[in-house]
Design an enzyme around this catalytic site. Sequence first.
Site, PDB file in Angstrom:
ATOM      1  N   GLU A  98       0.817  -1.201   0.000  1.00 16.43           N
ATOM      2  CA  GLU A  98       0.000   0.000   0.000  1.00 16.43           C
ATOM      3  C   GLU A  98       0.864   1.270   0.000  1.00 16.43           C
ATOM      4  O   GLU A  98       0.420   2.338   0.408  1.00 16.43           O
ATOM      5  CB  GLU A  98      -0.959  -0.042   1.182  1.00 16.43           C
ATOM      6  CG  GLU A  98      -2.015  -1.128   0.982  1.00 16.43           C
ATOM      7  CD  GLU A  98      -2.728  -1.495   2.270  1.00 16.43           C
ATOM      8  OE1 GLU A  98      -3.761  -0.896   2.545  1.00 16.43           O
ATOM      9  OE2 GLU A  98      -2.238  -2.374   2.982  1.00 16.43           O
TER      10      GLU A  98
ATOM     11  N   SER B  18      -6.681  -3.157   1.469  1.00 15.90           N
ATOM     12  CA  SER B  18      -7.051  -2.705   0.127  1.00 15.90           C
ATOM     13  C   SER B  18      -7.527  -3.847  -0.757  1.00 15.90           C
ATOM     14  O   SER B  18      -7.274  -3.876  -1.957  1.00 15.90           O
ATOM     15  CB  SER B  18      -5.886  -1.994  -0.562  1.00 15.90           C
ATOM     16  OG  SER B  18      -5.496  -0.872   0.179  1.00 15.90           O
TER      17      SER B  18
ATOM     18  N   TYR C 211     -14.132  -3.608  -6.824  1.00 12.75           N
ATOM     19  CA  TYR C 211     -13.088  -2.859  -6.145  1.00 12.75           C
ATOM     20  C   TYR C 211     -12.161  -2.134  -7.113  1.00 12.75           C
ATOM     21  O   TYR C 211     -11.184  -1.553  -6.712  1.00 12.75           O
ATOM     22  CB  TYR C 211     -12.333  -3.787  -5.183  1.00 12.75           C
ATOM     23  CG  TYR C 211     -13.330  -4.525  -4.354  1.00 12.75           C
ATOM     24  CD1 TYR C 211     -14.135  -3.817  -3.464  1.00 12.75           C
ATOM     25  CD2 TYR C 211     -13.577  -5.863  -4.554  1.00 12.75           C
ATOM     26  CE1 TYR C 211     -15.128  -4.455  -2.768  1.00 12.75           C
ATOM     27  CE2 TYR C 211     -14.568  -6.511  -3.848  1.00 12.75           C
ATOM     28  CZ  TYR C 211     -15.342  -5.804  -2.955  1.00 12.75           C
ATOM     29  OH  TYR C 211     -16.332  -6.434  -2.277  1.00 12.75           O
TER      30      TYR C 211
ATOM     31  N   ARG D  59     -10.650   3.017  11.494  1.00 13.13           N
ATOM     32  CA  ARG D  59     -11.833   2.846  10.637  1.00 13.13           C
ATOM     33  C   ARG D  59     -12.301   1.398  10.722  1.00 13.13           C
ATOM     34  O   ARG D  59     -11.508   0.482  10.570  1.00 13.13           O
ATOM     35  CB  ARG D  59     -11.524   3.185   9.181  1.00 13.13           C
ATOM     36  CG  ARG D  59     -12.806   3.357   8.331  1.00 13.13           C
ATOM     37  CD  ARG D  59     -12.519   3.402   6.847  1.00 13.13           C
ATOM     38  NE  ARG D  59     -12.219   2.092   6.326  1.00 13.13           N
ATOM     39  CZ  ARG D  59     -11.150   1.803   5.586  1.00 13.13           C
ATOM     40  NH1 ARG D  59     -10.263   2.721   5.288  1.00 13.13           N
ATOM     41  NH2 ARG D  59     -10.951   0.570   5.149  1.00 13.13           N
TER      42      ARG D  59
ATOM     43  N   ASP E 266     -14.600  -1.560   9.270  1.00 15.91           N
ATOM     44  CA  ASP E 266     -15.334  -2.000   8.079  1.00 15.91           C
ATOM     45  C   ASP E 266     -16.428  -2.962   8.482  1.00 15.91           C
ATOM     46  O   ASP E 266     -16.181  -3.936   9.192  1.00 15.91           O
ATOM     47  CB  ASP E 266     -14.374  -2.650   7.075  1.00 15.91           C
ATOM     48  CG  ASP E 266     -13.404  -1.641   6.461  1.00 15.91           C
ATOM     49  OD1 ASP E 266     -13.678  -0.431   6.550  1.00 15.91           O
ATOM     50  OD2 ASP E 266     -12.379  -2.062   5.903  1.00 15.91           O
TER      51      ASP E 266
ATOM     52  N   GLU F  51     -13.351  -5.907   9.840  1.00 19.74           N
ATOM     53  CA  GLU F  51     -11.998  -5.617  10.335  1.00 19.74           C
ATOM     54  C   GLU F  51     -11.937  -4.207  10.881  1.00 19.74           C
ATOM     55  O   GLU F  51     -12.818  -3.390  10.622  1.00 19.74           O
ATOM     56  CB  GLU F  51     -10.981  -5.757   9.192  1.00 19.74           C
ATOM     57  CG  GLU F  51     -11.249  -4.765   8.056  1.00 19.74           C
ATOM     58  CD  GLU F  51     -10.021  -4.463   7.200  1.00 19.74           C
ATOM     59  OE1 GLU F  51      -8.911  -4.865   7.553  1.00 19.74           O
ATOM     60  OE2 GLU F  51     -10.198  -3.789   6.171  1.00 19.74           O
TER      61      GLU F  51
ATOM     62  N   ASN G 123      -9.247  -1.040  10.872  1.00 21.95           N
ATOM     63  CA  ASN G 123      -8.014  -0.518  10.283  1.00 21.95           C
ATOM     64  C   ASN G 123      -7.409   0.486  11.244  1.00 21.95           C
ATOM     65  O   ASN G 123      -8.001   1.529  11.511  1.00 21.95           O
ATOM     66  CB  ASN G 123      -8.319   0.168   8.950  1.00 21.95           C
ATOM     67  CG  ASN G 123      -8.906  -0.805   7.946  1.00 21.95           C
ATOM     68  OD1 ASN G 123      -8.195  -1.576   7.333  1.00 21.95           O
ATOM     69  ND2 ASN G 123     -10.232  -0.813   7.829  1.00 21.95           N
TER      70      ASN G 123
ATOM     71  N   GLY H  25      -6.806   5.185   5.501  1.00 20.42           N
ATOM     72  CA  GLY H  25      -6.308   6.067   4.448  1.00 20.42           C
ATOM     73  C   GLY H  25      -6.653   7.522   4.725  1.00 20.42           C
ATOM     74  O   GLY H  25      -7.687   7.825   5.318  1.00 20.42           O
TER      75      GLY H  25
HETATM   76  N1  LIG Z   1     -17.439 -11.789   4.366  1.00 20.09           N
HETATM   77  C1  LIG Z   1     -17.621 -10.886   3.403  1.00 20.09           C
HETATM   78  N2  LIG Z   1     -18.819 -10.772   2.793  1.00 20.09           N
HETATM   79  C2  LIG Z   1     -19.023  -9.872   1.807  1.00 20.09           C
HETATM   80  N3  LIG Z   1     -18.072  -9.020   1.353  1.00 20.09           N
HETATM   81  C3  LIG Z   1     -16.853  -9.096   1.908  1.00 20.09           C
HETATM   82  C4  LIG Z   1     -16.564 -10.021   2.954  1.00 20.09           C
HETATM   83  N4  LIG Z   1     -15.273  -9.852   3.304  1.00 20.09           N
HETATM   84  C5  LIG Z   1     -14.787  -8.871   2.537  1.00 20.09           C
HETATM   85  N5  LIG Z   1     -15.721  -8.405   1.691  1.00 20.09           N
HETATM   86  C6  LIG Z   1     -15.553  -7.313   0.717  1.00 20.09           C
HETATM   87  O1  LIG Z   1     -14.154  -7.085   0.530  1.00 20.09           O
HETATM   88  C7  LIG Z   1     -13.771  -5.800   1.059  1.00 20.09           C
HETATM   89  C8  LIG Z   1     -12.434  -5.893   1.751  1.00 20.09           C
HETATM   90  O2  LIG Z   1     -12.513  -6.791   2.835  1.00 20.09           O
HETATM   91  P1  LIG Z   1     -11.825  -6.510   4.236  1.00 20.09           P
HETATM   92  O3  LIG Z   1     -12.077  -7.698   5.097  1.00 20.09           O
HETATM   93  O4  LIG Z   1     -12.255  -5.199   4.764  1.00 20.09           O
HETATM   94  O5  LIG Z   1     -10.266  -6.525   3.880  1.00 20.09           O
HETATM   95  P2  LIG Z   1      -9.250  -5.358   3.442  1.00 20.09           P
HETATM   96  O6  LIG Z   1      -8.229  -5.392   4.522  1.00 20.09           O
HETATM   97  O7  LIG Z   1      -8.699  -5.795   2.138  1.00 20.09           O
HETATM   98  O8  LIG Z   1     -10.003  -4.072   3.389  1.00 20.09           O
HETATM   99  C9  LIG Z   1     -14.905  -5.405   1.980  1.00 20.09           C
HETATM  100  O9  LIG Z   1     -15.004  -4.010   2.100  1.00 20.09           O
HETATM  101  C10 LIG Z   1     -16.109  -6.031   1.307  1.00 20.09           C
HETATM  102  O10 LIG Z   1     -16.549  -5.224   0.232  1.00 20.09           O
HETATM  103 MG   LIG Z   2     -11.347  -3.312   4.668  1.00 21.45          MG
END
Ligand SMILES: Nc1ncnc2c1ncn2[C@@H]1O[C@H](COP(=O)(O)OP(=O)(O)O)[C@@H](O)[C@H]1O
Ligand SMILES: [Mg+2]
Length: 318
Positions: A14, A150, A221, A260, A262, A276, A278, A282
């Site tokens: 990143e 990301s 994404y 942040r 999520d 998660e 963060n 960002g």
């Molecule tokens: N269990 C899940 N169900 C639906 N969408 C998911 C799930 N896990 C991740 N995503 C999608 O992928 C994105 C990134 O996942 P995340 O776990 O936040 O990891 P990162 O650290 O890459 O941000 C999320 O914002 C969501 O859009």
């Molecule tokens: Mg995330």
Amino acid sequence: MARVAVLKGGRSLERQVSLRSGARVEDALERLGHEPMSIDVGADLVERLRAERPDVAFVALHGQFGEDGTVQELLEVVGVPYTASGVSACIRCADKVLAKHAMRDAGIPTPDFYAFNETAFKELGAAGALPEIEERLEFPIVVKPASQGSALGIKFARTAADIPTALVAAFSYGDKVLLERYVAGRDLAVSVLERNGGPEALPVVEAVPHGEDFYDFEARYDIGRTEFVCPAQLPDDAAERARALALEAYRLFGCYGFARVDVMMDADTDELFVLEVNAIPGLTDTSLLPQAAEAAGIGFDEVVARLIELALARTAPA
Ligand SMILES: Nc1ncnc2c1ncn2[C@@H]1O[C@H](COP(=O)(O)OP(=O)(O)O)[C@@H](O)[C@H]1O
Ligand SMILES: [Mg+2]
């Protein structure tokens, strides 16, 4: 006026986002009357911190080494106060497996999951357990590396045939992967900022994919394929619930300054699940925390000023 070392760049995947976050922080520091000095984090980090002797460090790093407690540990050793979460909060947030166990133990809803390291597959026959896992989690199944950001290395497996390639992709980012229940629903982010004595959850941001091809998960994404809405238009009390949940997670991990969280909202039930936390969100001009702060009437400079204040306060005698 403080001499502020802005730690940015680094070796993580990143790096580019971090350079943009850092540049924006430097501009804000100038406007605030501080004296920023950039440090592109590399092998000379400790040496440079010792040579420059900044009053405080602003950690504008994302991902590995910057967000996982490594740089924070070095700052502790060198004795430079720094912005945002401390070592232990960073470590726990950066490891999704650890974080999800902590949330599950604390009763914070997070999608069901199973996690393995590569040794389990190579030496303990974990592949043989995949059918049970697939049955319990149901397709599509989200496969992701334990430590990345990301959306790097995340795959949505639609059938059992997709799982092996998804695992290989996730293992290419690190030694631990998780298989997670897919939440069909809305993609929310709740930023938390400490102000007036305590953490405050900012307005919820929703990431809305457009060019709607539901099955083309990865395209969601791609840059420009997602629109961010803040405050998110949510049913009934969902925004309040999301903000309360974010604060709960923030406190659970012992974050400091900002973070942040999520969150996914199930489209059928409106249930919320934390994906998660963060520790260093960002800070670019398209990033979510600055947008959320703006929506709450808090300008970017105020965010930066607050983080510097808190960084200096953490070392003050109690
Ligand atoms: N269990 C899940 N169900 C639906 N969408 C998911 C799930 N896990 C991740 N995503 C999608 O992928 C994105 C990134 O996942 P995340 O776990 O936040 O990891 P990162 O650290 O890459 O941000 C999320 O914002 C969501 O859009
Ligand atoms: Mg995330």
